[in-house]
Design a protein around this motif. Structure first.
Motif, PDB file in Angstrom:
ATOM      1  N   ARG A  61       0.812  -1.212   0.000  1.00 31.11           N
ATOM      2  CA  ARG A  61       0.000   0.000   0.000  1.00 31.11           C
ATOM      3  C   ARG A  61       0.849   1.267   0.000  1.00 31.11           C
ATOM      4  N   GLY A  62       2.160   1.099  -0.123  1.00 31.43           N
ATOM      5  CA  GLY A  62       3.033   2.250  -0.313  1.00 31.43           C
ATOM      6  C   GLY A  62       3.841   2.688   0.881  1.00 31.43           C
ATOM      7  N   PHE A  63       3.757   1.973   1.993  1.00 28.02           N
ATOM      8  CA  PHE A  63       4.484   2.378   3.192  1.00 28.02           C
ATOM      9  C   PHE A  63       5.895   1.807   3.220  1.00 28.02           C
ATOM     10  N   SER A  64       6.768   2.536   3.891  1.00 30.43           N
ATOM     11  CA  SER A  64       8.082   2.011   4.222  1.00 30.43           C
ATOM     12  C   SER A  64       7.925   1.182   5.489  1.00 30.43           C
ATOM     13  N   VAL A  65       8.273  -0.091   5.420  1.00 32.09           N
ATOM     14  CA  VAL A  65       7.986  -1.003   6.524  1.00 32.09           C
ATOM     15  C   VAL A  65       9.257  -1.718   6.982  1.00 32.09           C
ATOM     16  N   LYS A  66       9.388  -1.811   8.299  1.00 33.84           N
ATOM     17  CA  LYS A  66      10.413  -2.668   8.880  1.00 33.84           C
ATOM     18  C   LYS A  66       9.721  -3.659   9.792  1.00 33.84           C
ATOM     19  N   GLY A  67      10.053  -4.936   9.654  1.00 33.36           N
ATOM     20  CA  GLY A  67       9.478  -5.974  10.502  1.00 33.36           C
ATOM     21  C   GLY A  67      10.559  -6.602  11.362  1.00 33.36           C
ATOM     22  N   ILE A  68      10.266  -6.767  12.639  1.00 30.14           N
ATOM     23  CA  ILE A  68      11.209  -7.450  13.522  1.00 30.14           C
ATOM     24  C   ILE A  68      10.523  -8.629  14.198  1.00 30.14           C
ATOM     25  N   ASP A  69      11.291  -9.681  14.426  1.00 36.34           N
ATOM     26  CA  ASP A  69      10.773 -10.871  15.089  1.00 36.34           C
ATOM     27  C   ASP A  69      11.957 -11.626  15.684  1.00 36.34           C
ATOM     28  N   LEU A  70      11.711 -12.310  16.786  1.00 34.92           N
ATOM     29  CA  LEU A  70      12.775 -13.063  17.445  1.00 34.92           C
ATOM     30  C   LEU A  70      13.110 -14.356  16.712  1.00 34.92           C
ATOM     31  N   SER A  71      12.180 -14.843  15.894  1.00 33.17           N
ATOM     32  CA  SER A  71      12.371 -16.105  15.191  1.00 33.17           C
ATOM     33  C   SER A  71      13.209 -15.925  13.930  1.00 33.17           C
ATOM     34  N   ARG A  72      14.345 -16.595  13.899  1.00 33.42           N
ATOM     35  CA  ARG A  72      15.208 -16.517  12.715  1.00 33.42           C
ATOM     36  C   ARG A  72      14.536 -17.148  11.505  1.00 33.42           C
ATOM     37  N   GLN A  73      13.805 -18.238  11.736  1.00 32.88           N
ATOM     38  CA  GLN A  73      13.127 -18.897  10.627  1.00 32.88           C
ATOM     39  C   GLN A  73      12.035 -18.008  10.057  1.00 32.88           C
ATOM     40  N   ALA A  74      11.306 -17.303  10.933  1.00 33.43           N
ATOM     41  CA  ALA A  74      10.252 -16.395  10.465  1.00 33.43           C
ATOM     42  C   ALA A  74      10.845 -15.290   9.600  1.00 33.43           C
ATOM     43  N   ILE A  75      11.933 -14.707  10.056  1.00 35.43           N
ATOM     44  CA  ILE A  75      12.574 -13.621   9.292  1.00 35.43           C
ATOM     45  C   ILE A  75      13.127 -14.149   7.975  1.00 35.43           C
ATOM     46  N   ILE A  90      11.163  -2.381   2.150  1.00 32.13           N
ATOM     47  CA  ILE A  90      10.701  -3.245   3.231  1.00 32.13           C
ATOM     48  C   ILE A  90      11.885  -4.059   3.729  1.00 32.13           C
ATOM     49  N   ARG A  91      12.049  -4.091   5.054  1.00 35.37           N
ATOM     50  CA  ARG A  91      13.203  -4.765   5.660  1.00 35.37           C
ATOM     51  C   ARG A  91      12.737  -5.648   6.809  1.00 35.37           C
ATOM     52  N   PHE A  92      13.501  -6.700   7.058  1.00 35.19           N
ATOM     53  CA  PHE A  92      13.200  -7.586   8.174  1.00 35.19           C
ATOM     54  C   PHE A  92      14.479  -7.829   8.982  1.00 35.19           C
ATOM     55  N   GLU A  93      14.309  -7.913  10.299  1.00 34.74           N
ATOM     56  CA  GLU A  93      15.465  -8.068  11.172  1.00 34.74           C
ATOM     57  C   GLU A  93      15.106  -8.971  12.358  1.00 34.74           C
ATOM     58  N   VAL A  94      16.039  -9.850  12.726  1.00 38.23           N
ATOM     59  CA  VAL A  94      15.867 -10.682  13.911  1.00 38.23           C
ATOM     60  C   VAL A  94      16.132  -9.817  15.136  1.00 38.23           C
ATOM     61  N   ARG A  95      15.105  -9.686  15.980  1.00 42.95           N
ATOM     62  CA  ARG A  95      15.263  -8.822  17.147  1.00 42.95           C
ATOM     63  C   ARG A  95      14.156  -9.104  18.170  1.00 42.95           C
ATOM     64  N   ASP A  96      14.500  -8.922  19.432  1.00 41.87           N
ATOM     65  CA  ASP A  96      13.559  -9.056  20.539  1.00 41.87           C
ATOM     66  C   ASP A  96      12.774  -7.751  20.675  1.00 41.87           C
ATOM     67  N   MET A  97      11.441  -7.843  20.720  1.00 41.23           N
ATOM     68  CA  MET A  97      10.612  -6.636  20.773  1.00 41.23           C
ATOM     69  C   MET A  97      10.800  -5.849  22.068  1.00 41.23           C
ATOM     70  N   ARG A  98      11.410  -6.460  23.077  1.00 32.51           N
ATOM     71  CA  ARG A  98      11.674  -5.734  24.320  1.00 32.51           C
ATOM     72  C   ARG A  98      12.863  -4.797  24.205  1.00 32.51           C
ATOM     73  N   ASN A  99      13.641  -4.948  23.132  1.00 34.56           N
ATOM     74  CA  ASN A  99      14.840  -4.126  22.935  1.00 34.56           C
ATOM     75  C   ASN A  99      14.604  -3.142  21.802  1.00 34.56           C
ATOM     76  N   PRO A 100      14.448  -1.847  22.107  1.00 32.10           N
ATOM     77  CA  PRO A 100      14.106  -0.879  21.061  1.00 32.10           C
ATOM     78  C   PRO A 100      15.216  -0.682  20.043  1.00 32.10           C
ATOM     79  N   LEU A 101      14.809  -0.423  18.815  1.00 30.91           N
ATOM     80  CA  LEU A 101      15.740  -0.062  17.753  1.00 30.91           C
ATOM     81  C   LEU A 101      16.166   1.393  17.918  1.00 30.91           C
ATOM     82  N   ASP A 102      17.293   1.724  17.356  1.00 27.93           N
ATOM     83  CA  ASP A 102      17.752   3.107  17.356  1.00 27.93           C
ATOM     84  C   ASP A 102      17.179   3.826  16.133  1.00 27.93           C
ATOM     85  N   GLU A 103      15.856   3.756  16.009  1.00 36.49           N
ATOM     86  CA  GLU A 103      15.128   4.390  14.914  1.00 36.49           C
ATOM     87  C   GLU A 103      13.808   4.909  15.457  1.00 36.49           C
TER      88      GLU A 103
END
Length: 247
Positions: A61-75, A90-103
């Protein structure tokens, strides 16, 4: 290892849930765009993105999207989908949602009950701390969660079935304020038996209201389904909370 680290990385997870409703994901994205004026946002974080269903629909739909998930297989799966579709921004990154990104983001979405997985209330509430650190002032936070009251009253204690020559048995029960799901796979293709668990805390709307208010997340709308109907704890299929970060 927490249950979600083991289960979400299992190839059996992808096989069991391979038929998840893409139309439902599109419907939710349409609600977010049409009803909530999410089109004013340019940069969205999908917090706990899984295999990327909602991230991809938002990106289309035209958005810039970043997805994070702890599961390596999901990413890994999400990245493969994007590459196959030839999508950009659109980007995906392995990351714990409890730890904020520097963005920072115009909107953060946490969809399809990707919340309440942690053992303690404090850990689960810490996700909101992460959200406010990444959300721009007046930015939108969307939380799509199960309706705890309805789950308590109408969950199915057991299910069974087969797919691709693999048999599964599912047992559900409620204990210590959580809904548990024990999933056992058997058959030649899994070399005997394998068992995995799911656990989600059953929080009422009042808990979210209290915890979000502590962090200046102001609730604007509470919907009960993906069609935009008002939330009713007795009948609603979902608890969909729309909020913004107070400046």
């Amino acid at each position: 290892m927490d249950w979600f680290e083991e289960w979400f990385d299992s190839p059996l997870y992808e096989k069991l849930y391979s038929n998840r409703d893409e139309a439902e994901a599109v419907q939710l994205v349409e609600l977010l765009i049409d009803e909530l004026e999410l089109n004013k946002c340019s940069k969205i974080l999908d917090l706990g993105c899984g295999r990327g269903r909602h991230s991809i629909n938002l990106n289309k739909r035209g958005f810039s999207v970043k997805g994070i998930d702890l599961s390596r297989q999901a990413i890994k799966t999400a990245r493969e989908k994007v590459e196959k579709m030839g999508l950009d921004n659109i980007r995906f990154e392995v990351r714990d949602m409890r730890n904020p990104l520097d963005e920072s983001f115009d909107a953060i979405v946490n969809l399809f009950t990707t919340f309440g997985y942690f053992e303690s209330d404090e850990e689960n509430a810490s996700v909101f701390d992460s959200v406010v650190k990444m959300l721009k002032p007046d930015g939108i936070f969307v939380l799509d969660y199960l309706n705890a009251k309805k789950v308590r009253e109408s969950y199915r204690p057991s299910d069974s079935g087969e797919f691709q020559g693999i048999h599964y048995d599912i047992e559900r029960y409620i204990s210590n304020g959580s809904i548990f799901k024990e999933i056992e796979f058997s058959g030649e293709r899994v070399n005997g038996e394998r068992t995995y668990s799911e656990r989600v805390k059953l929080y009422p709307l009042e808990w979210f209201q209290e915890e979000m208010a502590k962090r200046n997340l102001v609730i604007d709308h509470v919907y009960g389904d993906y069609e935009g109907h008002a939330y009713d704890p007795e009948t609603s299929s979902r608890l969909l909370i729309i909020s913004h970060l107070k400046e």
